[in-house]
Design a protein around this motif. Sequence first.
Motif, mmCIF file in Angstrom:
data_model
loop_
_atom_site.group_PDB
_atom_site.id
_atom_site.type_symbol
_atom_site.label_atom_id
_atom_site.label_comp_id
_atom_site.label_asym_id
_atom_site.label_seq_id
_atom_site.Cartn_x
_atom_site.Cartn_y
_atom_site.Cartn_z
ATOM 1 N N CYS A 14 -2.551 -6.113 -9.852
ATOM 2 C CA CYS A 14 -3.085 -4.819 -9.417
ATOM 3 C C CYS A 14 -2.190 -3.639 -9.760
ATOM 4 C CB CYS A 14 -3.343 -4.849 -7.915
ATOM 5 S SG CYS A 14 -1.843 -4.870 -6.901
ATOM 6 N N LYS A 15 -1.083 -3.897 -10.433
ATOM 7 C CA LYS A 15 -0.123 -2.832 -10.781
ATOM 8 C C LYS A 15 0.335 -2.082 -9.530
ATOM 9 C CE LYS A 15 -0.800 -3.670 -15.158
ATOM 10 N NZ LYS A 15 -0.579 -5.049 -15.426
ATOM 11 N N ASP A 16 0.575 -2.837 -8.449
ATOM 12 C CA ASP A 16 1.071 -2.331 -7.161
ATOM 13 C C ASP A 16 0.108 -1.361 -6.474
ATOM 14 O OD1 ASP A 16 3.295 -3.890 -7.642
ATOM 15 O OD2 ASP A 16 4.589 -2.218 -8.199
ATOM 16 N N GLU A 17 -1.174 -1.436 -6.808
ATOM 17 C CA GLU A 17 -2.185 -0.581 -6.183
ATOM 18 C C GLU A 17 -2.804 -1.233 -4.951
ATOM 19 O OE1 GLU A 17 -3.136 2.574 -7.032
ATOM 20 O OE2 GLU A 17 -1.477 2.540 -8.459
ATOM 21 N N CYS A 50 -6.272 -6.869 -3.504
ATOM 22 C CA CYS A 50 -5.716 -7.743 -4.526
ATOM 23 C C CYS A 50 -5.488 -9.131 -3.941
ATOM 24 C CB CYS A 50 -4.409 -7.179 -5.055
ATOM 25 S SG CYS A 50 -3.629 -8.227 -6.296
ATOM 26 N N PRO A 51 -5.995 -10.176 -4.598
ATOM 27 C CA PRO A 51 -5.822 -11.529 -4.070
ATOM 28 C C PRO A 51 -4.420 -12.085 -4.292
ATOM 29 C CG PRO A 51 -6.954 -11.618 -6.164
ATOM 30 C CD PRO A 51 -6.803 -10.153 -5.812
ATOM 31 N N ASP A 52 -3.608 -11.420 -5.110
ATOM 32 C CA ASP A 52 -2.301 -11.953 -5.465
ATOM 33 C C ASP A 52 -1.127 -11.286 -4.766
ATOM 34 O OD1 ASP A 52 -3.468 -13.763 -7.196
ATOM 35 O OD2 ASP A 52 -3.314 -12.416 -8.908
ATOM 36 N N CYS A 53 -1.368 -10.298 -3.940
ATOM 37 C CA CYS A 53 -0.234 -9.628 -3.311
ATOM 38 C C CYS A 53 -0.620 -9.065 -1.945
ATOM 39 C CB CYS A 53 0.279 -8.511 -4.201
ATOM 40 S SG CYS A 53 -0.778 -7.060 -4.294
ATOM 41 N N LYS A 54 0.352 -8.480 -1.310
ATOM 42 C CA LYS A 54 0.127 -7.802 -0.036
ATOM 43 C C LYS A 54 0.733 -6.407 -0.135
ATOM 44 C CE LYS A 54 1.130 -7.950 4.842
ATOM 45 N NZ LYS A 54 2.083 -8.363 5.828
ATOM 46 N N ASP A 55 -0.053 -5.387 0.087
ATOM 47 C CA ASP A 55 0.401 -4.004 0.039
ATOM 48 C C ASP A 55 1.038 -3.639 -1.300
ATOM 49 O OD1 ASP A 55 -0.498 -3.620 2.628
ATOM 50 O OD2 ASP A 55 1.390 -4.264 3.480
ATOM 51 N N GLY A 56 0.467 -4.161 -2.405
ATOM 52 C CA GLY A 56 0.988 -3.811 -3.723
ATOM 53 C C GLY A 56 2.260 -4.516 -4.080
ATOM 54 N N ARG A 57 2.632 -5.522 -3.321
ATOM 55 C CA ARG A 57 3.859 -6.250 -3.590
ATOM 56 C C ARG A 57 3.581 -7.739 -3.617
ATOM 57 N NH1 ARG A 57 5.393 -1.925 -5.206
ATOM 58 N NH2 ARG A 57 6.615 -0.490 -4.016
#
Length: 59
Positions: A14-17, A50-57
Amino acid sequence: MSKSDVVVYECETCKDENAIMCPHCNGEGENPEELGLPCDFCEGEGEMLCPDCKDGRRG
């Protein structure tokens, strides 16, 4: 591009979005099977968490 111009994201998905375009409606927000109704996956927003991160991280 020099090394100082390279952007490093913690989440490449998500490019940290913290959101991605809804893959079900392709970001349109409408249910592709029933036009005029909101997409069931993104609730008409056109994007999802984003399924791969939490809060862009990552993590």
